[in-house]
Design an enzyme around this catalytic site. Sequence first.
Site, PDB file in Angstrom:
ATOM      1  N   GLY A 118     -19.342   5.213  35.906  1.00  0.00           N
ATOM      2  CA  GLY A 118     -19.260   4.412  34.693  1.00  0.00           C
ATOM      3  C   GLY A 118     -18.211   3.332  34.798  1.00  0.00           C
ATOM      4  O   GLY A 118     -17.444   3.269  35.762  1.00  0.00           O
ATOM      5  N   ARG A 119     -18.197   2.478  33.766  1.00  0.00           N
ATOM      6  CA  ARG A 119     -17.231   1.387  33.679  1.00  0.00           C
ATOM      7  C   ARG A 119     -16.643   1.364  32.284  1.00  0.00           C
ATOM      8  O   ARG A 119     -17.320   1.678  31.323  1.00  0.00           O
ATOM      9  CB  ARG A 119     -17.909   0.044  33.942  1.00  0.00           C
ATOM     10  CG  ARG A 119     -18.374  -0.129  35.360  1.00  0.00           C
ATOM     11  CD  ARG A 119     -19.133  -1.450  35.535  1.00  0.00           C
ATOM     12  NE  ARG A 119     -19.576  -1.562  36.905  1.00  0.00           N
ATOM     13  CZ  ARG A 119     -18.924  -2.240  37.834  1.00  0.00           C
ATOM     14  NH1 ARG A 119     -17.820  -2.878  37.525  1.00  0.00           N
ATOM     15  NH2 ARG A 119     -19.372  -2.281  39.063  1.00  0.00           N
ATOM     16  N   GLY A 120     -15.389   0.983  32.211  1.00  0.00           N
ATOM     17  CA  GLY A 120     -14.719   0.872  30.920  1.00  0.00           C
ATOM     18  C   GLY A 120     -13.773  -0.303  30.924  1.00  0.00           C
ATOM     19  O   GLY A 120     -13.723  -1.081  31.888  1.00  0.00           O
ATOM     20  N   GLY A 121     -13.007  -0.412  29.863  1.00  0.00           N
ATOM     21  CA  GLY A 121     -12.084  -1.526  29.709  1.00  0.00           C
ATOM     22  C   GLY A 121     -10.979  -1.550  30.747  1.00  0.00           C
ATOM     23  O   GLY A 121     -10.463  -2.616  31.082  1.00  0.00           O
ATOM     24  N   MET A 122     -10.594  -0.382  31.255  1.00  0.00           N
ATOM     25  CA  MET A 122      -9.492  -0.319  32.214  1.00  0.00           C
ATOM     26  C   MET A 122      -9.963  -0.187  33.658  1.00  0.00           C
ATOM     27  O   MET A 122      -9.134  -0.119  34.555  1.00  0.00           O
ATOM     28  CB  MET A 122      -8.580   0.863  31.889  1.00  0.00           C
ATOM     29  CG  MET A 122      -7.677   0.623  30.718  1.00  0.00           C
ATOM     30  SD  MET A 122      -6.379  -0.559  31.077  1.00  0.00           S
ATOM     31  CE  MET A 122      -5.289   0.453  32.041  1.00  0.00           C
TER      32      MET A 122
ATOM     33  N   GLU B 113     -13.316   0.974  36.706  1.00  0.00           N
ATOM     34  CA  GLU B 113     -14.545   1.691  37.048  1.00  0.00           C
ATOM     35  C   GLU B 113     -14.201   3.131  37.409  1.00  0.00           C
ATOM     36  O   GLU B 113     -13.111   3.410  37.874  1.00  0.00           O
ATOM     37  CB  GLU B 113     -15.238   1.030  38.247  1.00  0.00           C
ATOM     38  CG  GLU B 113     -15.642  -0.406  38.024  1.00  0.00           C
ATOM     39  CD  GLU B 113     -14.687  -1.396  38.679  1.00  0.00           C
ATOM     40  OE1 GLU B 113     -14.002  -1.030  39.651  1.00  0.00           O
ATOM     41  OE2 GLU B 113     -14.620  -2.534  38.199  1.00  0.00           O
TER      42      GLU B 113
ATOM     43  N   LYS C  40     -10.750   6.895  38.939  1.00  0.00           N
ATOM     44  CA  LYS C  40     -10.711   5.716  38.072  1.00  0.00           C
ATOM     45  C   LYS C  40      -9.954   4.634  38.832  1.00  0.00           C
ATOM     46  O   LYS C  40      -8.826   4.854  39.269  1.00  0.00           O
ATOM     47  CB  LYS C  40     -10.006   6.056  36.759  1.00  0.00           C
ATOM     48  CG  LYS C  40     -10.068   4.957  35.727  1.00  0.00           C
ATOM     49  CD  LYS C  40      -9.476   5.471  34.424  1.00  0.00           C
ATOM     50  CE  LYS C  40      -9.733   4.543  33.280  1.00  0.00           C
ATOM     51  NZ  LYS C  40      -9.212   5.096  32.016  1.00  0.00           N
TER      52      LYS C  40
ATOM     53  N   ASP D 120      -7.673   7.094  21.017  1.00  0.00           N
ATOM     54  CA  ASP D 120      -9.016   6.568  21.292  1.00  0.00           C
ATOM     55  C   ASP D 120     -10.008   7.733  21.359  1.00  0.00           C
ATOM     56  O   ASP D 120     -10.907   7.747  22.193  1.00  0.00           O
ATOM     57  CB  ASP D 120      -9.020   5.775  22.603  1.00  0.00           C
ATOM     58  CG  ASP D 120     -10.263   4.910  22.765  1.00  0.00           C
ATOM     59  OD1 ASP D 120     -10.908   4.581  21.735  1.00  0.00           O
ATOM     60  OD2 ASP D 120     -10.610   4.567  23.917  1.00  0.00           O
TER      61      ASP D 120
END
Length: 162
Positions: A17-21, A23, A39, A131
Amino acid sequence: MPSYQQLGRYKILQELGRGGMGEVYLAEDTNLGRSVAIKVLPATKKESLRERFLREARVSARLDNPYVIHLHDVGQQGDTDYIVMEYVRGKTLRDAIEGSAPLSTDETARLFWEIGQGIEYAHKMHVIHRDLKPENIMVTDEGHIKIMDFGLAWQEEQARLT
């Protein structure tokens, strides 16, 4: 896939997956022969993002609870920073909620009790997640909770950095 195939002793297998901070990848710890999640902070990072990324690692390292994802390692290879965590086989709470069969009342109560236990533990360790959402909670294949992604967490000692 990233341009690198290995970070330290961790062989990258596939993207999760990918996020704001950054992959997240499934990888193999070649020393211990176990699956891990890595991460990765993109090389295009700014120094302030790197600070937050490493703070996430320090926060996660403080937490040792069955309902919170475990941190195994942190490292840097060239310009690439990475955090190595427990790989959780399962699905996000969002996927569990939106699955084909609705969760029973008993299962829902048990999952939320486990979430409460993990969050209560973090608070006792002076960490506030900030979060908490279904995408940041995994339900393991065995049906238990793992709270993850402490990238926006607040610690009592670091009150100035939000």
